[in-house]
Design a protein around this motif. Structure first.
Motif, PDB file in Angstrom:
ATOM      1  N   ARG A  79      -7.713 104.045 -30.413  1.00  0.00           N
ATOM      2  CA  ARG A  79      -7.803 102.369 -30.442  1.00  0.00           C
ATOM      3  C   ARG A  79      -6.933 101.960 -29.454  1.00  0.00           C
ATOM      4  NH1 ARG A  79      -7.285 102.588 -36.963  1.00  0.00           N
ATOM      5  NH2 ARG A  79      -9.378 103.160 -37.531  1.00  0.00           N
ATOM      6  N   LYS A  80      -7.705 100.747 -28.888  1.00  0.00           N
ATOM      7  CA  LYS A  80      -7.006  99.992 -27.896  1.00  0.00           C
ATOM      8  C   LYS A  80      -6.421  98.720 -28.703  1.00  0.00           C
ATOM      9  CE  LYS A  80      -9.165  98.081 -24.229  1.00  0.00           C
ATOM     10  NZ  LYS A  80      -9.776  97.488 -23.046  1.00  0.00           N
ATOM     11  N   TYR A  81      -5.370  98.644 -28.688  1.00  0.00           N
ATOM     12  CA  TYR A  81      -4.512  97.605 -29.398  1.00  0.00           C
ATOM     13  C   TYR A  81      -3.888  96.564 -28.280  1.00  0.00           C
ATOM     14  CZ  TYR A  81      -3.376 100.203 -33.558  1.00  0.00           C
ATOM     15  OH  TYR A  81      -3.662 101.055 -34.929  1.00  0.00           O
ATOM     16  N   TYR A  82      -4.023  95.092 -28.995  1.00  0.00           N
ATOM     17  CA  TYR A  82      -3.607  94.198 -28.192  1.00  0.00           C
ATOM     18  C   TYR A  82      -2.356  93.701 -28.652  1.00  0.00           C
ATOM     19  CZ  TYR A  82      -8.528  93.982 -26.579  1.00  0.00           C
ATOM     20  OH  TYR A  82      -9.775  94.485 -25.906  1.00  0.00           O
ATOM     21  N   ALA A  83      -1.508  93.146 -27.554  1.00  0.00           N
ATOM     22  CA  ALA A  83      -0.080  92.688 -27.908  1.00  0.00           C
ATOM     23  C   ALA A  83      -0.072  91.463 -27.118  1.00  0.00           C
ATOM     24  CB  ALA A  83       0.991  93.813 -27.501  1.00  0.00           C
ATOM     25  N   LEU A  84       0.749  90.375 -27.497  1.00  0.00           N
ATOM     26  CA  LEU A  84       0.963  89.196 -26.887  1.00  0.00           C
ATOM     27  C   LEU A  84       2.276  89.742 -25.763  1.00  0.00           C
ATOM     28  CD1 LEU A  84      -0.209  87.654 -28.791  1.00  0.00           C
ATOM     29  CD2 LEU A  84       1.745  85.910 -28.840  1.00  0.00           C
ATOM     30  N   THR A  85       2.118  89.168 -24.488  1.00  0.00           N
ATOM     31  CA  THR A  85       3.081  89.097 -23.679  1.00  0.00           C
ATOM     32  C   THR A  85       4.186  88.028 -23.624  1.00  0.00           C
ATOM     33  OG1 THR A  85       1.570  87.805 -21.832  1.00  0.00           O
ATOM     34  CG2 THR A  85       1.309  90.297 -21.994  1.00  0.00           C
ATOM     35  N   ALA A  86       4.898  88.057 -22.889  1.00  0.00           N
ATOM     36  CA  ALA A  86       5.929  86.842 -22.936  1.00  0.00           C
ATOM     37  C   ALA A  86       5.273  85.597 -22.309  1.00  0.00           C
ATOM     38  CB  ALA A  86       7.224  87.165 -22.021  1.00  0.00           C
ATOM     39  N   THR A  87       4.338  85.836 -21.465  1.00  0.00           N
ATOM     40  CA  THR A  87       3.488  84.753 -21.012  1.00  0.00           C
ATOM     41  C   THR A  87       2.556  84.186 -22.466  1.00  0.00           C
ATOM     42  OG1 THR A  87       3.447  85.632 -18.710  1.00  0.00           O
ATOM     43  CG2 THR A  87       1.820  83.979 -19.411  1.00  0.00           C
ATOM     44  N   GLY A  88       1.809  85.094 -22.890  1.00  0.00           N
ATOM     45  CA  GLY A  88       1.104  84.880 -24.258  1.00  0.00           C
ATOM     46  C   GLY A  88       1.785  83.936 -25.168  1.00  0.00           C
ATOM     47  N   ARG A  89       3.245  84.283 -25.455  1.00  0.00           N
ATOM     48  CA  ARG A  89       3.966  83.692 -26.510  1.00  0.00           C
ATOM     49  C   ARG A  89       4.175  82.468 -25.727  1.00  0.00           C
ATOM     50  NH1 ARG A  89       5.113  86.619 -30.470  1.00  0.00           N
ATOM     51  NH2 ARG A  89       4.986  88.938 -30.246  1.00  0.00           N
ATOM     52  N   THR A  90       4.519  82.056 -24.638  1.00  0.00           N
ATOM     53  CA  THR A  90       4.702  80.773 -23.968  1.00  0.00           C
ATOM     54  C   THR A  90       3.531  79.993 -24.345  1.00  0.00           C
ATOM     55  OG1 THR A  90       6.487  81.563 -22.552  1.00  0.00           O
ATOM     56  CG2 THR A  90       5.420  79.448 -21.924  1.00  0.00           C
ATOM     57  N   ARG A  91       2.502  80.598 -23.804  1.00  0.00           N
ATOM     58  CA  ARG A  91       1.086  79.967 -24.041  1.00  0.00           C
ATOM     59  C   ARG A  91       0.681  79.444 -25.616  1.00  0.00           C
ATOM     60  NH1 ARG A  91      -2.672  76.746 -22.073  1.00  0.00           N
ATOM     61  NH2 ARG A  91      -4.902  77.508 -22.507  1.00  0.00           N
TER      62      ARG A  91
END
Length: 116
Positions: A79-91
């Motif tokens: 399974r391909k998991y998705y995770a927030l990056t630091a940029t994603g958290r800022t966004r």
């Protein structure tokens, strides 16, 4: 016009909110595609189609807001998991602030007496 039932297509409104919806669903815990869809449906977004959500995941990944990794699964293929990056958290924080601002203004506008 009184007594006429008007059907509102919520899909246009949701299109503008897809990024914040998907980012928020991933903010607490990484997830793979089907699990993300399940979380969205559990949150009441049943009308979001699979292709729309997967397209949003790909777009957020390309923008650097998500990272991916693969994990083995006992129930079938990896399974391909998705995770927030630091940029994603800022966004997500910026989008949340914008949402709070706009939704507050909309609430005040909608709650004001209509002149007619």
């Amino acid at each position: 016009m009184h007594g006429t039932v008007v059907c509102v297509d919520r899909s246009q409104l949701l299109k503008g909110l897809l990024d914040i919806i998907v980012l928020r669903v991933l903010a607490d815990e990484d997830a793979y595609g089907y699990e993300i869809l399940h979380r969205l449906r559990k949150a009441g977004f049943e009308e979001l189609g699979d292709a729309t959500v997967y397209g949003t995941l790909r777009r957020l990944f390309k923008a650097g807001h998500l990272s991916t990794y693969v994990m083995p699964s006992d129930a079938g293929p990896h399974r391909k998991y998705y995770a927030l990056t630091a940029t994603g958290r800022t966004r997500l924080r910026a989008m949340r602030e914008a949402w709070e601002d706009v939704s507050g203004k909309m609430r005040a506008l909608l709650d004001s007496p209509e002149k007619g």
